[in-house]
Design a protein around this motif. Structure first.
Motif, PDB file in Angstrom:
ATOM      1  N   PRO A  16       0.816  -1.223   0.000  1.00  0.00           N
ATOM      2  CA  PRO A  16       0.000   0.000   0.000  1.00  0.00           C
ATOM      3  C   PRO A  16       0.846   1.269   0.000  1.00  0.00           C
ATOM      4  CG  PRO A  16      -0.837  -1.594   1.595  1.00  0.00           C
ATOM      5  CD  PRO A  16       0.481  -2.127   1.112  1.00  0.00           C
ATOM      6  N   GLN A  17       0.381   2.264  -0.755  1.00  0.00           N
ATOM      7  CA  GLN A  17       1.080   3.549  -0.845  1.00  0.00           C
ATOM      8  C   GLN A  17       0.078   4.685  -0.759  1.00  0.00           C
ATOM      9  OE1 GLN A  17       4.418   4.137  -1.110  1.00  0.00           O
ATOM     10  NE2 GLN A  17       4.851   1.934  -0.998  1.00  0.00           N
ATOM     11  N   GLU A  18       0.524   5.774  -0.135  1.00  0.00           N
ATOM     12  CA  GLU A  18      -0.285   6.996  -0.139  1.00  0.00           C
ATOM     13  C   GLU A  18       0.045   7.776  -1.411  1.00  0.00           C
ATOM     14  OE1 GLU A  18       0.050  11.186   2.056  1.00  0.00           O
ATOM     15  OE2 GLU A  18      -0.553   9.578   3.444  1.00  0.00           O
ATOM     16  N   LEU A  19      -0.979   8.057  -2.197  1.00  0.00           N
ATOM     17  CA  LEU A  19      -0.791   8.791  -3.456  1.00  0.00           C
ATOM     18  C   LEU A  19      -1.755   9.960  -3.517  1.00  0.00           C
ATOM     19  CD1 LEU A  19      -0.550   5.817  -6.011  1.00  0.00           C
ATOM     20  CD2 LEU A  19       1.339   7.117  -4.999  1.00  0.00           C
ATOM     21  N   ASP A  20      -1.323  11.027  -4.177  1.00  0.00           N
ATOM     22  CA  ASP A  20      -2.202  12.167  -4.417  1.00  0.00           C
ATOM     23  C   ASP A  20      -3.109  11.822  -5.596  1.00  0.00           C
ATOM     24  OD1 ASP A  20      -3.510  14.533  -4.862  1.00  0.00           O
ATOM     25  OD2 ASP A  20      -1.712  15.770  -5.004  1.00  0.00           O
ATOM     26  N   PRO A  60      -9.087   5.819   3.099  1.00  0.00           N
ATOM     27  CA  PRO A  60      -8.669   7.156   3.551  1.00  0.00           C
ATOM     28  C   PRO A  60      -7.315   7.116   4.251  1.00  0.00           C
ATOM     29  CG  PRO A  60     -10.896   6.594   4.317  1.00  0.00           C
ATOM     30  CD  PRO A  60     -10.265   5.335   3.815  1.00  0.00           C
ATOM     31  N   THR A  61      -6.646   8.236   4.269  1.00  0.00           N
ATOM     32  CA  THR A  61      -5.454   8.415   5.104  1.00  0.00           C
ATOM     33  C   THR A  61      -5.901   9.131   6.383  1.00  0.00           C
ATOM     34  OG1 THR A  61      -4.881  10.603   4.260  1.00  0.00           O
ATOM     35  CG2 THR A  61      -4.097   8.702   2.996  1.00  0.00           C
ATOM     36  N   LYS A  62      -4.951   9.440   7.245  1.00  0.00           N
ATOM     37  CA  LYS A  62      -5.281  10.178   8.460  1.00  0.00           C
ATOM     38  C   LYS A  62      -5.462  11.670   8.185  1.00  0.00           C
ATOM     39  CE  LYS A  62      -2.999   6.939  11.614  1.00  0.00           C
ATOM     40  NZ  LYS A  62      -1.962   6.764  12.679  1.00  0.00           N
ATOM     41  N   LYS A  63      -5.113  12.094   6.980  1.00  0.00           N
ATOM     42  CA  LYS A  63      -5.248  13.509   6.619  1.00  0.00           C
ATOM     43  C   LYS A  63      -6.708  13.824   6.286  1.00  0.00           C
ATOM     44  CE  LYS A  63      -0.563  13.467   4.732  1.00  0.00           C
ATOM     45  NZ  LYS A  63       0.254  13.480   3.505  1.00  0.00           N
ATOM     46  N   GLN A  64      -7.202  14.905   6.869  1.00  0.00           N
ATOM     47  CA  GLN A  64      -8.588  15.298   6.629  1.00  0.00           C
ATOM     48  C   GLN A  64      -8.700  16.054   5.314  1.00  0.00           C
ATOM     49  OE1 GLN A  64     -10.380  17.496   9.811  1.00  0.00           O
ATOM     50  NE2 GLN A  64     -12.261  17.924   8.679  1.00  0.00           N
ATOM     51  N   ILE A  65      -9.662  15.645   4.490  1.00  0.00           N
ATOM     52  CA  ILE A  65      -9.858  16.273   3.186  1.00  0.00           C
ATOM     53  C   ILE A  65     -11.042  17.234   3.249  1.00  0.00           C
ATOM     54  CG2 ILE A  65     -10.294  15.892   0.731  1.00  0.00           C
ATOM     55  CD1 ILE A  65      -7.624  14.769   1.729  1.00  0.00           C
ATOM     56  N   GLU A  66     -10.824  18.456   2.787  1.00  0.00           N
ATOM     57  CA  GLU A  66     -11.899  19.437   2.641  1.00  0.00           C
ATOM     58  C   GLU A  66     -12.041  19.784   1.163  1.00  0.00           C
ATOM     59  OE1 GLU A  66     -10.741  22.770   4.982  1.00  0.00           O
ATOM     60  OE2 GLU A  66     -11.025  21.736   6.906  1.00  0.00           O
ATOM     61  N   TRP A  67     -13.199  20.331   0.822  1.00  0.00           N
ATOM     62  CA  TRP A  67     -13.436  20.720  -0.577  1.00  0.00           C
ATOM     63  C   TRP A  67     -13.654  22.216  -0.660  1.00  0.00           C
ATOM     64  CZ3 TRP A  67     -13.569  17.644  -5.051  1.00  0.00           C
ATOM     65  CH2 TRP A  67     -13.292  16.297  -4.825  1.00  0.00           C
ATOM     66  N   LEU A  68     -12.884  22.861  -1.520  1.00  0.00           N
ATOM     67  CA  LEU A  68     -13.059  24.287  -1.783  1.00  0.00           C
ATOM     68  C   LEU A  68     -14.140  24.459  -2.842  1.00  0.00           C
ATOM     69  CD1 LEU A  68      -9.320  25.416  -1.980  1.00  0.00           C
ATOM     70  CD2 LEU A  68     -10.811  25.323   0.029  1.00  0.00           C
ATOM     71  N   MET A  69     -15.004  25.435  -2.657  1.00  0.00           N
ATOM     72  CA  MET A  69     -16.108  25.629  -3.590  1.00  0.00           C
ATOM     73  C   MET A  69     -15.588  26.105  -4.944  1.00  0.00           C
ATOM     74  SD  MET A  69     -19.676  27.633  -2.890  1.00  0.00           S
ATOM     75  CE  MET A  69     -20.354  26.357  -1.861  1.00  0.00           C
ATOM     76  N   GLY A  70     -15.103  27.321  -5.037  1.00  0.00           N
ATOM     77  CA  GLY A  70     -14.495  27.822  -6.272  1.00  0.00           C
ATOM     78  C   GLY A  70     -15.395  27.693  -7.491  1.00  0.00           C
ATOM     79  N   PRO A  71     -14.899  28.120  -8.658  1.00  0.00           N
ATOM     80  CA  PRO A  71     -15.661  27.909  -9.896  1.00  0.00           C
ATOM     81  C   PRO A  71     -15.886  26.417 -10.163  1.00  0.00           C
ATOM     82  CG  PRO A  71     -13.891  29.502 -10.242  1.00  0.00           C
ATOM     83  CD  PRO A  71     -13.657  28.874  -8.904  1.00  0.00           C
ATOM     84  N   SER A  97      -5.246  19.054  -3.495  1.00  0.00           N
ATOM     85  CA  SER A  97      -4.567  17.782  -3.275  1.00  0.00           C
ATOM     86  C   SER A  97      -5.548  16.828  -2.608  1.00  0.00           C
ATOM     87  CB  SER A  97      -3.329  18.002  -2.381  1.00  0.00           C
ATOM     88  OG  SER A  97      -2.739  16.769  -2.024  1.00  0.00           O
ATOM     89  N   MET A  98      -5.430  15.528  -2.889  1.00  0.00           N
ATOM     90  CA  MET A  98      -6.305  14.558  -2.246  1.00  0.00           C
ATOM     91  C   MET A  98      -5.575  13.227  -2.044  1.00  0.00           C
ATOM     92  SD  MET A  98     -10.111  13.198  -3.231  1.00  0.00           S
ATOM     93  CE  MET A  98      -9.501  11.739  -4.067  1.00  0.00           C
ATOM     94  N   PRO A  99      -4.802  13.095  -0.957  1.00  0.00           N
ATOM     95  CA  PRO A  99      -4.091  11.844  -0.710  1.00  0.00           C
ATOM     96  C   PRO A  99      -5.035  10.726  -0.275  1.00  0.00           C
ATOM     97  CG  PRO A  99      -3.735  13.396   1.085  1.00  0.00           C
ATOM     98  CD  PRO A  99      -4.491  14.130   0.035  1.00  0.00           C
ATOM     99  N   LEU A 100      -4.878   9.552  -0.865  1.00  0.00           N
ATOM    100  CA  LEU A 100      -5.590   8.344  -0.459  1.00  0.00           C
ATOM    101  C   LEU A 100      -4.592   7.195  -0.421  1.00  0.00           C
ATOM    102  CD1 LEU A 100      -8.922   8.412  -2.553  1.00  0.00           C
ATOM    103  CD2 LEU A 100      -8.623   9.022  -0.143  1.00  0.00           C
ATOM    104  N   MET A 101      -4.924   6.152   0.326  1.00  0.00           N
ATOM    105  CA  MET A 101      -4.118   4.938   0.339  1.00  0.00           C
ATOM    106  C   MET A 101      -4.598   4.017  -0.779  1.00  0.00           C
ATOM    107  SD  MET A 101      -1.825   5.220   2.677  1.00  0.00           S
ATOM    108  CE  MET A 101      -1.231   3.525   2.633  1.00  0.00           C
ATOM    109  N   LEU A 102      -3.661   3.547  -1.587  1.00  0.00           N
ATOM    110  CA  LEU A 102      -3.979   2.581  -2.638  1.00  0.00           C
ATOM    111  C   LEU A 102      -3.299   1.259  -2.317  1.00  0.00           C
ATOM    112  CD1 LEU A 102      -4.725   5.256  -4.174  1.00  0.00           C
ATOM    113  CD2 LEU A 102      -4.002   4.071  -6.257  1.00  0.00           C
ATOM    114  N   SER A 103      -4.080   0.174  -2.376  1.00  0.00           N
ATOM    115  CA  SER A 103      -3.552  -1.175  -2.164  1.00  0.00           C
ATOM    116  C   SER A 103      -3.909  -2.018  -3.370  1.00  0.00           C
ATOM    117  CB  SER A 103      -4.166  -1.799  -0.906  1.00  0.00           C
ATOM    118  OG  SER A 103      -4.008  -0.956   0.211  1.00  0.00           O
ATOM    119  N   PRO A 104      -3.024  -2.887  -3.822  1.00  0.00           N
ATOM    120  CA  PRO A 104      -3.348  -3.720  -4.979  1.00  0.00           C
ATOM    121  C   PRO A 104      -4.409  -4.765  -4.637  1.00  0.00           C
ATOM    122  CG  PRO A 104      -1.241  -4.359  -4.035  1.00  0.00           C
ATOM    123  CD  PRO A 104      -1.661  -3.130  -3.314  1.00  0.00           C
TER     124      PRO A 104
END
Length: 554
Positions: A178-182, A519-530, A543-550
């Motif tokens: 498993p790896q944390e990837l953006d 999920p990772t331990k990092k909290q993800i928020e979403w910016l509204m924006g255009p 940025s959105m880091p998640l853990m990926l496992s094969p």
């Protein structure tokens, strides 16, 4: 001659503050005149102004404005008065009946605002996002065939080739565990390459980590940089036609702003690349079919087909080369952020809902096994759970949360149900004065409890596996996609929504069977924006880091 030119430039530089002051005065004067015409709109309930100068605009366009938008829908309903500049009354609408008039019946009255049109002209030239009225309809008539279902079928091999490349890259990254990837970075890379090859017939090489691409970097930074200059857009209609283009370009470079210089450099790169691709295609078309099929996409990409259609069209309907060039950058810009945002949101939701992820994986694995590999266009669209996950994500979390329109003349908007004014009166229709700004509440319509029920704001893919409630079908939402407003509706709806749907489904059909997302331990928020974008809590860079496992195959 040089002295005269220097003297002229010095005079302009000295006069620039005065010019800006005059523009500001004209803007204020126009707001005052409109204020008198809008007296009856102030009777419509809405939130109090945060400041007199900017009203509620800083709340409406706040990157963290989710709570404000939710609160006005819950407190004031589907038609809300919003304060704009200097007491300007604007309308935020989530009622399907007036939205039918705005988007379809009276779409010639409710057009894009001047600031949006002028911004798009500066960024993209006279493309589909920058034109109005008959000009826009003529461009869209030529573009419609290349976004048809039949043409989408031709592009399937190109889309699979790119998606397999992404799948292989990510498999190599998690080969040892498993790896944390953006994930956002990779969804942006693949979205750019998909629109590059499928849209332009040109590889942007964004999946190659060892290469940098000036065009890709320019497109990616355009929205974030422009977002930092939101206030300046208000002045564009007043200064965009001052003198010749060469003068405006010289004058804008005098403004001491790093962000403006970044935007100028980005648009220059986009323009240069578009011209390179365009003239390469034009040369191939002139040489004949054999030269065309040796290009990336074998002449089936959107721009190749558009250029051929343009040559075959009646002279009156043809686009000049400048407009064809503008369509190229418009296409890349429109397709990149929205698709990468939607894909990232789906993968984040699946990571947080492992039961849904497992069910989707089972459906995709079985379908690919039955097909002996990649799925064709019809098979992809016949997978009920994949369809349900995509629809529900686009309903609850549309990449674009609202659209802006302006009334070009006085008109009247009917309401589905009457509202009660601040003075206690009953309002069943709204007289909309010319120059009134309208905010089309895409998210408000898509998550309206009156339409979707008490669980409207909840993400439940299973709701699409049963017939929709009558309240949804009876609402007659004026959108082009599945009883929602995600891709808008009418003559300015998203022309590429089938393109986007196919991109998303093909990428998911390969990634979900290959990887577990968590999920990772990092909290993800979403910016509204255009366009909505994820960030790690406390950060500003998307940025959105998640853990990926094969996934272990048997």
């Amino acid at each position: 001659m040089r002295l005269l030119e220097q003297s002229f430039q010095t005079s302009i530089l000295v006069a620039l503050p005065t010019i800006l002051a005059v523009c500001a005065a004209l803007l204020i004067l126009s707001r005052v005149r409109l204020w008198y015409k809008q007296s009856h709109l102030r009777n419509i309930p809405g939130p109090p102004a945060e400041t007199f100068a900017f009203g509620n605009l800083s709340q409406v366009f706040n990157l963290q404005g989710w709570g404000f938008h939710e609160s006005i829908a819950q407190t004031y309903g589907r038609v809300v008065r919003i304060w704009g500049l200097f007491g300007d009354a604007q309308l935020h609408i989530g009622d399907p009946k007036p939205l039918y008039n705005i988007l379809i019946k009276d779409h010639d009255i409710f057009e894009e605002t001047d600031s949006i049109i002028e911004t798009n002209k500066l960024f993209f030239g006279m493309g589909l996002l920058s034109t109005l009225g008959e000009h826009h309809r003529r461009q869209r008539k030529l573009l419609n065939p290349v976004f048809s279902t039949n043409h989408m079928r031709y592009m399937i091999p190109t889309f699979y080739s790119i998606s397999h490349q992404l799948d292989d890259i990510l498999k190599a990254k998690v080969a040892d565990g498993p790896q944390e990837l953006d994930v956002l970075e990779w969804m942006t890379r693949v979205a750019l390459e998909l629109v590059g090859q499928g849209g332009l017939g040109y590889s942007l090489e964004t999946l190659d980590e060892g290469k940098s691409n000036r065009y890709a970097e320019a497109v990616k930074m355009l929205f974030p940089t422009a977002g930092r200059l939101e206030v300046l857009r208000l002045f564009l209609p007043y200064i965009s036609n001052l003198g010749p283009a060469s003068f405006r370009r010289w004058a804008i470079r005098l403004v001491p702003s790093k962000n403006i210089k970044l935007l100028i450099d980005a648009t220059d790169v986009m323009d240069e690349t578009s011209k390179t691709v365009f003239y390469h295609k034009k040369e191939a078309l002139e040489k004949g079919d054999d030269a065309v099929v040796h290009q990336i996409g074998e002449g089936r990409d959107i721009m190749s087909i558009l250029m051929q259609s343009n040559l075959a069209a009646d002279e009156h309907d043809r686009m000049p080369e400048s407009e064809l060039l503008s369509q190229m950058t418009t296409l890349v810009f429109a397709a990149m952020d929205t698709t990468s945002s939607a894909l990232s949101r789906i993968l984040l939701l699946l990571s947080r809902n492992p039961r849904v992820q497992d069910k989707l994986r089972d459906e995709l694995v079985d379908a690919r096994k039955d097909a002996g590999g990649d799925l064709d266009y019809d098979s992809l669209n016949e997978l009920p759970y994949l369809e349900a996950v995509c629809r529900e994500t686009l309903r609850v979390y549309p990449p674009v949360n609202q659209l802006l329109r302006i009334a070009r003349k006085d008109t009247v908007l009917p309401l589905s149900t009457p509202i009660r004014g601040n003075d206690g009166s009953t309002i069943s229709e709204i007289i909309v004065p010319k120059d009134t700004n309208i905010m089309i509440g895409i998210h408000a319509v898509n998550t309206s409890p009156e339409i979707w029920g008490p669980d409207a704001a909840e993400w439940k893919p299973e709701r699409w596996l049963s017939p929709l409630p009558e309240s949804v079908t009876n609402a007659r939402i004026p959108g082009v996609y599945s009883n929602m407003l995600t891709f808008s509706g009418g003559g300015r709806s998203c022309i590429g929504f089938k393109f986007s749907q196919m991109e998303m489904k093909i990428v998911l059909s390969l990634l979900i069977p290959s990887f577990y997302f968590s999920p990772t331990k990092k909290q993800i928020e979403w910016l509204m924006g255009p366009v909505s974008a994820p960030v790690v809590s406390g950060g500003t860079k998307p940025s959105m880091p998640l853990m990926l496992s094969p996934v272990q195959t048997v």
